[in-house]
Design an enzyme around this catalytic site. Structure first.
Site, mmCIF file in Angstrom:
data_model
loop_
_atom_site.group_PDB
_atom_site.id
_atom_site.type_symbol
_atom_site.label_atom_id
_atom_site.label_comp_id
_atom_site.label_asym_id
_atom_site.label_seq_id
_atom_site.Cartn_x
_atom_site.Cartn_y
_atom_site.Cartn_z
ATOM 1 N N ARG A 58 -11.122 -11.982 3.607
ATOM 2 C CA ARG A 58 -10.949 -11.839 5.070
ATOM 3 C C ARG A 58 -9.752 -12.614 5.614
ATOM 4 N NH1 ARG A 58 -16.653 -12.381 4.868
ATOM 5 N NH2 ARG A 58 -17.574 -10.304 4.817
ATOM 6 N N LYS A 111 3.234 -6.590 10.958
ATOM 7 C CA LYS A 111 2.657 -5.290 10.573
ATOM 8 C C LYS A 111 2.593 -5.249 9.056
ATOM 9 C CE LYS A 111 3.780 -2.194 14.372
ATOM 10 N NZ LYS A 111 4.556 -1.001 14.792
ATOM 11 N N GLU A 131 18.046 -0.090 10.913
ATOM 12 C CA GLU A 131 17.111 -0.826 11.791
ATOM 13 C C GLU A 131 17.886 -1.759 12.730
ATOM 14 O OE1 GLU A 131 14.011 0.057 11.937
ATOM 15 O OE2 GLU A 131 13.140 0.425 9.954
ATOM 16 N N LYS A 134 13.421 -8.711 17.898
ATOM 17 C CA LYS A 134 12.067 -8.346 17.461
ATOM 18 C C LYS A 134 11.067 -9.430 17.837
ATOM 19 C CE LYS A 134 9.166 -6.290 14.062
ATOM 20 N NZ LYS A 134 9.005 -5.560 12.825
ATOM 21 N N GLU A 144 1.017 -3.941 19.863
ATOM 22 C CA GLU A 144 1.555 -2.646 20.275
ATOM 23 C C GLU A 144 0.683 -1.915 21.287
ATOM 24 O OE1 GLU A 144 3.837 -0.636 17.169
ATOM 25 O OE2 GLU A 144 3.138 1.265 17.970
ATOM 26 N N ARG A 194 5.968 -2.817 22.366
ATOM 27 C CA ARG A 194 6.304 -2.860 20.929
ATOM 28 C C ARG A 194 6.549 -1.467 20.353
ATOM 29 N NH1 ARG A 194 3.995 -6.615 15.982
ATOM 30 N NH2 ARG A 194 5.283 -5.624 14.404
ATOM 31 N N ASN A 249 9.705 1.602 17.456
ATOM 32 C CA ASN A 249 9.549 2.772 16.588
ATOM 33 C C ASN A 249 10.534 3.884 16.918
ATOM 34 O OD1 ASN A 249 7.350 1.867 14.975
ATOM 35 N ND2 ASN A 249 6.073 2.062 16.790
ATOM 36 N N HIS A 260 11.268 6.601 14.423
ATOM 37 C CA HIS A 260 10.301 6.478 13.334
ATOM 38 C C HIS A 260 9.333 7.649 13.235
ATOM 39 C CE1 HIS A 260 11.973 2.519 12.933
ATOM 40 N NE2 HIS A 260 11.105 2.159 12.010
ATOM 41 N N HIS A 319 9.251 9.059 9.785
ATOM 42 C CA HIS A 319 8.062 9.031 8.923
ATOM 43 C C HIS A 319 7.732 10.442 8.426
ATOM 44 C CE1 HIS A 319 6.412 4.954 10.635
ATOM 45 N NE2 HIS A 319 7.407 4.801 9.812
ATOM 46 N N HIS A 362 13.447 4.602 3.692
ATOM 47 C CA HIS A 362 12.904 4.457 5.047
ATOM 48 C C HIS A 362 14.041 4.367 6.075
ATOM 49 C CE1 HIS A 362 10.306 3.163 8.321
ATOM 50 N NE2 HIS A 362 11.089 2.112 8.503
HETATM 51 P P1 NAD Z 1 12.042 -1.636 -0.482
HETATM 52 O O1 NAD Z 1 11.091 -2.706 -0.333
HETATM 53 O O2 NAD Z 1 11.644 -0.439 -1.264
HETATM 54 O O3 NAD Z 1 13.375 -2.238 -1.122
HETATM 55 C C1 NAD Z 1 14.462 -1.385 -1.370
HETATM 56 C C2 NAD Z 1 14.936 -1.465 -2.836
HETATM 57 O O4 NAD Z 1 15.717 -2.634 -3.016
HETATM 58 C C3 NAD Z 1 13.817 -1.547 -3.844
HETATM 59 O O5 NAD Z 1 14.196 -0.820 -4.994
HETATM 60 C C4 NAD Z 1 13.750 -3.029 -4.171
HETATM 61 O O6 NAD Z 1 13.208 -3.312 -5.418
HETATM 62 C C5 NAD Z 1 15.204 -3.389 -4.117
HETATM 63 N N1 NAD Z 1 15.535 -4.775 -3.795
HETATM 64 C C6 NAD Z 1 14.894 -5.597 -2.936
HETATM 65 N N2 NAD Z 1 15.589 -6.729 -2.787
HETATM 66 C C7 NAD Z 1 16.667 -6.628 -3.586
HETATM 67 C C8 NAD Z 1 17.768 -7.472 -3.853
HETATM 68 N N3 NAD Z 1 17.929 -8.622 -3.213
HETATM 69 N N4 NAD Z 1 18.699 -7.074 -4.743
HETATM 70 C C9 NAD Z 1 18.572 -5.867 -5.355
HETATM 71 N N5 NAD Z 1 17.580 -5.001 -5.114
HETATM 72 C C10 NAD Z 1 16.633 -5.386 -4.247
HETATM 73 O O7 NAD Z 1 12.563 -1.077 0.920
HETATM 74 P P2 NAD Z 1 12.951 -1.788 2.294
HETATM 75 O O8 NAD Z 1 14.007 -0.952 2.866
HETATM 76 O O9 NAD Z 1 13.167 -3.231 2.131
HETATM 77 O O10 NAD Z 1 11.606 -1.623 3.147
HETATM 78 C C11 NAD Z 1 11.111 -0.353 3.492
HETATM 79 C C12 NAD Z 1 9.628 -0.464 3.738
HETATM 80 O O11 NAD Z 1 9.410 -1.350 4.829
HETATM 81 C C13 NAD Z 1 8.977 0.831 4.102
HETATM 82 O O12 NAD Z 1 7.782 0.964 3.387
HETATM 83 C C14 NAD Z 1 8.705 0.699 5.576
HETATM 84 O O13 NAD Z 1 7.595 1.438 5.991
HETATM 85 C C15 NAD Z 1 8.481 -0.771 5.723
HETATM 86 N N6 NAD Z 1 8.732 -1.302 7.060
HETATM 87 C C16 NAD Z 1 7.811 -2.103 7.608
HETATM 88 C C17 NAD Z 1 8.024 -2.676 8.844
HETATM 89 C C18 NAD Z 1 7.035 -3.635 9.404
HETATM 90 O O14 NAD Z 1 7.164 -3.994 10.579
HETATM 91 N N7 NAD Z 1 6.078 -4.097 8.632
HETATM 92 C C19 NAD Z 1 9.210 -2.405 9.542
HETATM 93 C C20 NAD Z 1 10.150 -1.573 8.941
HETATM 94 C C21 NAD Z 1 9.902 -1.026 7.690
HETATM 95 N N1 GLY Z 2 8.902 -1.788 12.860
HETATM 96 C C1 GLY Z 2 8.197 -1.634 14.083
HETATM 97 C C2 GLY Z 2 7.341 -2.795 14.451
HETATM 98 O O1 GLY Z 2 7.284 -3.781 13.762
HETATM 99 O O2 GLY Z 2 6.675 -2.754 15.446
#
Ligand code: NAD
Ligand code: GLY
Length: 360
Positions: free
Chosen positions: A118, A140, A182, A224, A234, A238, A242, A245, A249, A262
């Protein structure tokens, strides 16, 4: 070092931004409350940065779980590997989960931390530009479902975010651009001056100029952090984060998770939002062009994939967290830096915008 704060009362936490942060043992240790930590990373990031992170935990009980790399593994089945690691090693409620990687690792490790016993402590060490400007901040967490992106998750804030800009040195160019999507988003949502700064500095960003990237990360995180402080869960503002998005998505899911990054899907999605805003008479064609140009300058796709029909888009967009009582609200714009969340459009408007945005 720049330190920003996400102001959430007792749950407030710092975002540290600088080079050479990995290796600063005390910086991490002061955010670890118990005597144990589980590092969650993936098979690409671990060979690069796991050892340095482990060295920051000397004297504590620590273990690692290394996930397969990719958006297609961001699901409940793979999430189980984190729970297995926690349980097998008898980690208790006072343990800290450390997310070392991009947004996929961050979202999954975050959800594991939110749900294991939890809730245990969480520290985010983002290593992609996208995760340093967006996903590691704001709490998130979650995983995808075959029927919808990020559909299973929780709001769960970390104790700290440690963004070491040196990790960006190893990031592939395509991932750098995905992160810039972003960053552009913040300009389009509410920071018109920052949008102008990005127009002037895009070539330096793409050349990975450290000072330029660092400034962009700071502005993004501050923007942010301000939004999250006002509307953590949200219920209003907030949702503006998006922008692009809902379209994005749909592209990620429709093309198969991982096919489009993404950030790439968000890039094309923001173009779609701009086109629809212009269609509705809310945004001038000049501002739409400027938006699309900047996204293109960042080497991001500016059109929706031709292989996705309007019907497919609508079907996938109807599974969105901004659907309330069956009505899909969209983030659109009344100009650069003037976003709004609205359901003031018709299905024909949406159909038309998708058609206009699709690559021939
Ligand atoms: P990712 O985590 O897939 O990383 C992208 C690629 O880069 C991967 O292959 C990873 O292994 C590689 N990588 C990571 N760090 C590296 C480094 N320093 N050197 C070399 N390679 C490296 O993708 P991302 O773009 O970081 O994140 C996308 C994800 O984040 C999506 O799933 C999206 O939905 C999510 N997201 C979440 C939020 C949130 O608020 N929680 C906001 C935006 C996106
Ligand atoms: N990436 C959108 C949020 O964190 O609200």
């Amino acid at each position: 070092m720049t330190t920003l704060t996400v102001e959430l009362g007792e749950r407030s936490y710092p975002i540290y931004i600088d080079k050479s942060l990995l290796g600063q043992e005390e910086l991490l240790k002061k955010h670890i409350q118990g005597n144990s930590a589980l590092i969650v990373s993936n098979e690409t990031v671990a060979p690069l940065y796991l050892e340095k992170t482990q060295a920051m935990l000397s004297g504590l009980k620590h273990e690692s779980v290394i996930l397969p790399d990719g958006e297609k593994y961001k699901n409940l089945e793979v999430l189980n590997q984190i729970y297995d690691g926690l349980l097998r090693n008898h980690f208790d409620r006072n343990t800290t989960v450390i997310a070392l990687g991009g947004g996929v690792v961050g979202d999954m490790a975050g959800f594991a931390a939110a749900s294991y016993q939890r809730g245990v402590h969480l520290v985010q060490i983002p290593t992609t530009l996208l995760s340093q400007v967006d996903s590691s901040v704001g709490g998130k967490t979650g995983v995808n479902h075959a029927l919808g992106k990020n559909m299973i998750g929780a709001f769960y804030q970390p104790k700290a975010v440690i963004a070491d800009t040196d990790t960006l040195d190893t990031l592939p160019d395509r991932e750098l651009s995905a992160g810039i999507a972003e960053i552009i988003k913040y300009g389009l949502i509410c920071k018109p001056d920052f949008f102008g700064w990005l127009e002037d500095n895009m070539s330096l960003m793409l050349a990975r100029d450290k000072k330029t990237l660092s400034y962009a990360i700071q502005v993004s995180c501050q923007t942010k952090a301000d939004v999250v402080a006002e509307d953590e869960r949200e219920s209003g503002k907030r949702a503006l984060l998006n922008l692009g998005h809902t379209f994005g998505h749909a592209i990620e899911n429709g093309m198969g998770y991982g096919e489009w990054l993404h950030g790439e899907a968000v890039g094309a999605g923001m173009c779609m939002a701009a086109i629809m805003s212009e269609q509705l008479g809310w945004m001038s064609s000049e501002e739409t062009k400027k938006s699309i140009n900047l996204i293109q300058q960042a080497k991001l796709p500016i059109q929706a994939p031709a292989s996705m029909s309007v019907e497919k888009f609508i079907e996938l967009m109807s599974v969105d967290k901004k659907v309330i009582d069956g009505v899909l609200r969209l983030v659109l714009m009344k100009g650069i830096g003037k976003s709004l969340i609205t359901d003031d459009y018709t299905v024909e408007d949406l159909n038309q915008a998708i058609k206009l945005s699709t690559a021939a």
